[in-house]
Design a protein around this motif. Structure first.
Motif, PDB file in Angstrom:
ATOM      1  N   THR A   7     -17.080  31.116 -31.372  1.00 29.62           N
ATOM      2  CA  THR A   7     -17.578  30.572 -29.656  1.00 29.62           C
ATOM      3  C   THR A   7     -19.620  30.397 -30.274  1.00 29.62           C
ATOM      4  O   THR A   7     -19.850  31.451 -30.615  1.00 29.62           O
ATOM      5  N   ILE A   8     -20.088  29.607 -29.110  1.00 33.67           N
ATOM      6  CA  ILE A   8     -21.495  29.291 -29.574  1.00 33.67           C
ATOM      7  C   ILE A   8     -22.148  29.968 -28.576  1.00 33.67           C
ATOM      8  O   ILE A   8     -21.944  28.946 -27.342  1.00 33.67           O
ATOM      9  N   SER A   9     -22.147  31.245 -28.717  1.00 37.98           N
ATOM     10  CA  SER A   9     -23.041  32.192 -27.544  1.00 37.98           C
ATOM     11  C   SER A   9     -24.631  32.054 -28.156  1.00 37.98           C
ATOM     12  O   SER A   9     -24.955  32.967 -28.323  1.00 37.98           O
ATOM     13  N   ALA A  10     -25.481  31.341 -27.212  1.00 38.05           N
ATOM     14  CA  ALA A  10     -26.414  30.933 -28.003  1.00 38.05           C
ATOM     15  C   ALA A  10     -27.824  31.125 -26.681  1.00 38.05           C
ATOM     16  O   ALA A  10     -27.845  30.637 -25.893  1.00 38.05           O
ATOM     17  N   SER A  11     -28.847  31.828 -27.260  1.00 36.62           N
ATOM     18  CA  SER A  11     -29.574  32.156 -25.735  1.00 36.62           C
ATOM     19  C   SER A  11     -31.272  31.398 -26.280  1.00 36.62           C
ATOM     20  O   SER A  11     -31.419  31.886 -27.620  1.00 36.62           O
ATOM     21  N   GLY A  12     -31.796  31.133 -25.215  1.00 36.51           N
ATOM     22  CA  GLY A  12     -33.383  30.499 -26.064  1.00 36.51           C
ATOM     23  C   GLY A  12     -33.638  29.218 -27.118  1.00 36.51           C
ATOM     24  O   GLY A  12     -32.370  28.737 -27.113  1.00 36.51           O
ATOM     25  N   PRO A  13     -34.480  29.638 -28.046  1.00 40.20           N
ATOM     26  CA  PRO A  13     -34.277  29.160 -29.125  1.00 40.20           C
ATOM     27  C   PRO A  13     -32.906  28.743 -30.202  1.00 40.20           C
ATOM     28  O   PRO A  13     -32.936  27.781 -30.812  1.00 40.20           O
ATOM     29  N   ASN A  14     -32.319  29.936 -29.924  1.00 37.21           N
ATOM     30  CA  ASN A  14     -30.682  29.551 -31.252  1.00 37.21           C
ATOM     31  C   ASN A  14     -30.003  28.720 -30.330  1.00 37.21           C
ATOM     32  O   ASN A  14     -29.265  27.695 -31.171  1.00 37.21           O
ATOM     33  N   GLY A  15     -30.795  28.553 -28.827  1.00 30.33           N
ATOM     34  CA  GLY A  15     -29.786  26.910 -28.982  1.00 30.33           C
ATOM     35  C   GLY A  15     -29.865  25.334 -29.021  1.00 30.33           C
ATOM     36  O   GLY A  15     -29.089  24.543 -28.591  1.00 30.33           O
ATOM     37  N   SER A  16     -31.079  25.774 -29.913  1.00 25.27           N
ATOM     38  CA  SER A  16     -31.605  24.878 -30.227  1.00 25.27           C
ATOM     39  C   SER A  16     -30.821  24.687 -31.777  1.00 25.27           C
ATOM     40  O   SER A  16     -30.616  23.287 -32.991  1.00 25.27           O
ATOM     41  N   ILE A  17     -30.198  25.511 -32.080  1.00 30.45           N
ATOM     42  CA  ILE A  17     -29.397  24.843 -33.550  1.00 30.45           C
ATOM     43  C   ILE A  17     -27.958  24.878 -33.314  1.00 30.45           C
ATOM     44  O   ILE A  17     -27.271  25.529 -33.237  1.00 30.45           O
ATOM     45  N   MET A  18     -27.990  23.851 -33.499  1.00 29.51           N
ATOM     46  CA  MET A  18     -26.405  23.300 -32.820  1.00 29.51           C
ATOM     47  C   MET A  18     -24.909  23.805 -32.721  1.00 29.51           C
ATOM     48  O   MET A  18     -24.045  23.884 -32.041  1.00 29.51           O
ATOM     49  N   HIS A  19     -24.831  24.153 -34.704  1.00 31.74           N
ATOM     50  CA  HIS A  19     -23.609  24.733 -34.267  1.00 31.74           C
ATOM     51  C   HIS A  19     -23.661  26.702 -35.034  1.00 31.74           C
ATOM     52  O   HIS A  19     -22.998  26.859 -35.207  1.00 31.74           O
ATOM     53  N   TYR A  20     -24.890  26.854 -34.319  1.00 36.63           N
ATOM     54  CA  TYR A  20     -24.814  27.842 -33.631  1.00 36.63           C
ATOM     55  C   TYR A  20     -24.238  29.291 -33.547  1.00 36.63           C
ATOM     56  O   TYR A  20     -23.225  28.670 -32.597  1.00 36.63           O
ATOM     57  N   ALA A  76      -7.919  21.319 -50.124  1.00 35.53           N
ATOM     58  CA  ALA A  76      -7.010  19.789 -50.874  1.00 35.53           C
ATOM     59  C   ALA A  76      -6.380  18.843 -49.578  1.00 35.53           C
ATOM     60  O   ALA A  76      -6.082  18.022 -49.773  1.00 35.53           O
ATOM     61  N   HIS A  77      -6.469  19.566 -48.454  1.00 36.54           N
ATOM     62  CA  HIS A  77      -5.929  18.997 -47.505  1.00 36.54           C
ATOM     63  C   HIS A  77      -6.610  17.814 -46.050  1.00 36.54           C
ATOM     64  O   HIS A  77      -6.746  17.276 -45.156  1.00 36.54           O
ATOM     65  N   GLN A  78      -8.274  17.780 -46.429  1.00 34.53           N
ATOM     66  CA  GLN A  78      -9.728  17.319 -46.079  1.00 34.53           C
ATOM     67  C   GLN A  78      -9.428  18.632 -44.679  1.00 34.53           C
ATOM     68  O   GLN A  78     -10.060  17.533 -43.661  1.00 34.53           O
ATOM     69  N   SER A  79      -9.631  19.670 -44.886  1.00 33.59           N
ATOM     70  CA  SER A  79      -8.813  19.992 -43.419  1.00 33.59           C
ATOM     71  C   SER A  79     -10.760  20.629 -43.079  1.00 33.59           C
ATOM     72  O   SER A  79     -11.918  20.697 -44.356  1.00 33.59           O
ATOM     73  N   GLU A  80     -11.282  20.428 -41.714  1.00 30.13           N
ATOM     74  CA  GLU A  80     -12.773  20.418 -41.429  1.00 30.13           C
ATOM     75  C   GLU A  80     -13.315  22.286 -41.719  1.00 30.13           C
ATOM     76  O   GLU A  80     -14.216  22.362 -41.829  1.00 30.13           O
ATOM     77  N   TYR A  81     -12.207  23.130 -40.851  1.00 31.25           N
ATOM     78  CA  TYR A  81     -12.463  24.829 -40.781  1.00 31.25           C
ATOM     79  C   TYR A  81     -11.588  24.641 -42.228  1.00 31.25           C
ATOM     80  O   TYR A  81     -10.057  23.747 -42.979  1.00 31.25           O
ATOM     81  N   LEU A  82     -12.012  25.950 -42.886  1.00 28.53           N
ATOM     82  CA  LEU A  82     -11.541  26.060 -44.295  1.00 28.53           C
ATOM     83  C   LEU A  82     -10.715  27.576 -43.889  1.00 28.53           C
ATOM     84  O   LEU A  82     -11.416  29.047 -43.121  1.00 28.53           O
ATOM     85  N   ALA A  83      -9.514  28.216 -45.137  1.00 28.49           N
ATOM     86  CA  ALA A  83      -9.724  29.122 -45.350  1.00 28.49           C
ATOM     87  C   ALA A  83     -10.803  29.740 -45.939  1.00 28.49           C
ATOM     88  O   ALA A  83     -10.936  29.304 -46.522  1.00 28.49           O
ATOM     89  N   GLY A 132     -22.139  26.347 -42.930  1.00 33.58           N
ATOM     90  CA  GLY A 132     -21.619  24.978 -41.219  1.00 33.58           C
ATOM     91  C   GLY A 132     -20.454  23.987 -42.318  1.00 33.58           C
ATOM     92  O   GLY A 132     -20.453  24.973 -43.101  1.00 33.58           O
ATOM     93  N   SER A 133     -20.092  24.038 -40.902  1.00 31.85           N
ATOM     94  CA  SER A 133     -18.316  23.106 -41.519  1.00 31.85           C
ATOM     95  C   SER A 133     -19.029  21.525 -42.119  1.00 31.85           C
ATOM     96  O   SER A 133     -17.636  21.486 -42.885  1.00 31.85           O
ATOM     97  N   ALA A 134     -19.952  21.430 -42.192  1.00 31.18           N
ATOM     98  CA  ALA A 134     -20.133  19.723 -43.116  1.00 31.18           C
ATOM     99  C   ALA A 134     -21.409  20.197 -44.014  1.00 31.18           C
ATOM    100  O   ALA A 134     -22.348  20.670 -43.812  1.00 31.18           O
ATOM    101  N   GLY A 135     -21.298  19.472 -45.231  1.00 32.27           N
ATOM    102  CA  GLY A 135     -21.658  19.156 -46.046  1.00 32.27           C
ATOM    103  C   GLY A 135     -21.368  19.427 -47.316  1.00 32.27           C
ATOM    104  O   GLY A 135     -20.378  19.581 -48.211  1.00 32.27           O
TER     105      GLY A 135
END
Ligand code: ZN
Ligand code: ZN
Length: 610
Positions: free
Chosen positions: A373-386, A35-42, A56-59
């Protein structure tokens, strides 16, 4: 993967027979926001994640009698297609062939169809065009209450009730009373009798309070109505400790505290009786806007939004200070990681992220992380908000690239930083791509631009080096960042899309500078610093308008092993060398003081000129 068949069937049943004799609807829109247009949610507000499976955070999800679709942007194409089952169709927002939600509904629904949405969850900015495009297709947009997802979500978590803490003027820089005076001046200028404040970070900033109702975001659920005489604070009173009451006494501000749920009634009566206009942002939810008589609505971003974005001197100094402590922790982590890999000790994305948190948590004024934390090794790094989960967790090795995007909350500021490293021998492709990302990052970091230029116009500066070789990235280049507040904050930003309320860049705004490159299923590269907008001088300073540039406040080396020096100009090389010298001069005394010889040696090597 959780099957969504049952919950979709339950939702469609409700759509056909709405509660409270509201009839039926042909489509239901499920926005991401609360209701507050927050990007991150409870957790209780993660309705779109509940119905789609995509977290994910947007959609935005749309469910009709026969179809279920999710619109999300380039950051999340991969993640959404992995997380959603076959009941769902992914609509790749931002691609030229993808229709907008409004266009899709107008084209797909038969004239006379009804589309429903919870008006508490849709910003007025989105409601207005949606309503008119549906109207021109002969369809109707309806506000549906209660929320249909809440009715089918059996184990929906309860609303958080975490305590609220005061933030002293020593960190906030300005008292609540001073902020109130500035606010009322703006209200008088704009002929506004009331300002509606619904964004949680605006309320926290204005009242010099912080909370923890939403993970990583030091905010608390509340609303604020400010008039020329009173300040109404709608909040669950059990969250207010005696320290908060003392804080208001010390700030010489008297608040009228009301239950959280009373906002609508109070707004309605104030709006009806007040003399002048009611100031409400188009970002506020439509349920609130609709309570204000149309002729009294004044839609502009709140004065708080702008005051918050331009940091005061105390906040700006805090931002710089906390980035130094954050840099120490980050360097300690990368030095530790390098040794683990060299010694063949097993370390993976999850254990790495938790070690990084350990290094951060012992830093002075640490209050928590600013996002997962986005801690992404190899192919996981290509997922932008992994972010790593047990089922996707990869070891961090010397065989592939490692992307680490992380940040923290400190009493004196918020951090957000990305570094991409290779602990073995990178391929030529990786080096070339990294070097072009870096060229763009340096180009933006060293740009000089006219005062008040909108961030959108700076975006291509960071992309040009990549565009020159046919590469690009599917996310924005820079976002505003809060002061011990949300890691993403407006109203300014640097991206391909125009930020609707961007007031133009001003001294003491803080933004990220984060170009990247992602090769699906192979690797991801991002280099992210936080920059402070500072004044500079060039030529006739844009005919007297004033010249601005950025000062990088993030303190962590950029891995020179990943750079093809031949692709850099002298100017770029010098700029990187200067940055590394600053990092060395800033962090080395602290590492010496901490007797951390290992990190010191690592830092010395990593900041050598190229
Ligand atoms: Zn980041
Ligand atoms: Zn960022």
């Amino acid at each position: 993967m959780r099957s969504t068949g049952d919950v979709l069937a339950a939702l469609r049943k409700l759509m056909a027979n709405l509660p409270n004799s509201q009839g039926s609807i042909n489509a239901y829109i499920i926005p991401s926001e609360d209701a507050h247009q927050s990007e991150y949610l409870a957790k209780r507000d993660e309705r779109r994640a509940f119905i789609t499976g995509f977290d994910g955070s947007a959609g935005t999800a749309v469910v009709t009698e026969n179809e279920a679709l999710l619109w999300t942007d380039g950051r999340y194409y991969q993640q959404a297609s992995k997380q959603m089952d076959t009941n769902w169709t992914l609509m790749r927002d931002g691609q030229p062939t993808t229709p907008t939600i409004d266009a899709w509904l107008a084209k797909t629904l038969k004239p006379g169809s009804k589309v429903g949405v919870d008006a508490n969850l849709i910003p007025t900015r989105a409601w207005n065009p949606l309503q008119s495009s549906l109207k021109s297709a002969g369809c109707l947009l309806l506000t549906i209450s209660p929320n249909l997802i809440d009715l089918i979500w059996k184990d929906q978590p309860v609303a958080p009730r975490n305590p609220i803490i005061p933030l002293s003027v020593e960190y906030a820089g300005r008292s609540v009373a001073e902020k109130l005076v500035a606010m009322r001046e703006k209200m008088t200028d704009k002929r506004a009798s009331v300002v509606v404040v619904s964004a949680l970070d605006e309320i926290a900033w204005f009242l010099n309070l912080r909370g923890s109702d939403i993970d990583y975001n030091p905010v608390f659920f509340s609303y604020l109505l400010v008039t020329l005489d009173d300040v109404y604070f709608f909040v669950d009173e059990s969250k207010l400790s005696s320290a908060v009451n003392d804080h208001f006494r010390a700030n010489k501000v008297e608040l009228k505290i009301r239950p959280y749920g009373d906002i609508k009634e109070a707004l309605k009566s104030l709006a009806e009786t007040c003399e002048n206009r009611v100031w409400i942002s188009l970002g506020s939810n439509y349920a609130l806007s609709a309570l204000i008589p149309e002729e009294k609505r004044f839609h502009e971003i709140t004065p708080i939004n702008l005051m918050k974005a331009v940091k005061n001197e105390v906040e700006a100094a805090g931002m710089r200070q906390c980035h130094i402590r954050d840099g120490v922790a980050l360097c300690q982590y990368f030095a530790w990681l390098e040794r683990c890999i060299k010694e063949r000790r097993s370390v993976d994305e999850i254990s790495g992220a938790s070690q990084l948190e350990k290094f951060r948590s012992v830093q002075d004024k640490f209050m928590g992380l600013s996002f997962t934390t986005i801690s992404a090794s190899g192919p996981n790094g290509s997922i932008m908000h992994y972010h790593p989960l047990p089922e996707t967790n990869r070891p961090i090795t010397d065989k592939e690239m490692y992307l680490c995007d992380s940040g923290a909350q400190f009493l004196d500021g918020t951090t957000d930083v990305t570094r991409t490293l290779h602990f073995g021998t990178p391929t030529e492709e990786e080096i070339t791509a990294f070097t072009h990302v870096l060229k763009g990052q340096i180009a933006l970091g060293t740009a000089i631009f006219p005062r008040k230029v909108k961030g959108q116009f700076l975006d291509t500066i960071a992309r040009k080096a990549l565009w020159d070789v046919g590469l690009d990235y599917g996310h924005g280049t820079g976002h505003g960042i809060g002061h011990f507040l949300n890691v993403h904050e407006g109203p300014m930003g640097i991206g391909i899309r125009l930020m609707p309320d961007d007031p133009g860049l001003e001294e003491n705004m803080f933004l990220s500078n984060e170009p990247g490159y992602y090769k699906d299923e192979h690797f991801g590269i991002r280099i992210e610093d936080i920059v402070q907008v500072i004044p500079t001088s060039i030529g006739d300073n844009f005919n007297g308008r004033g010249a601005l540039c950025f000062r990088t406040i993030t303190m962590c080396p950029i891995q020179t092993k990943l750079i093809n020096v031949k692709l850099l100009t002298d100017k770029e090389r010098n700029s990187l060398n200067r940055y590394h010298q600053t990092v060395w001069e800033t962090l080395s005394p602290l590492l010496k003081k901490a007797n951390d010889a290992e990190t010191l040696a690592w830092l010395e090597r990593e900041t050598q000129p190229i």
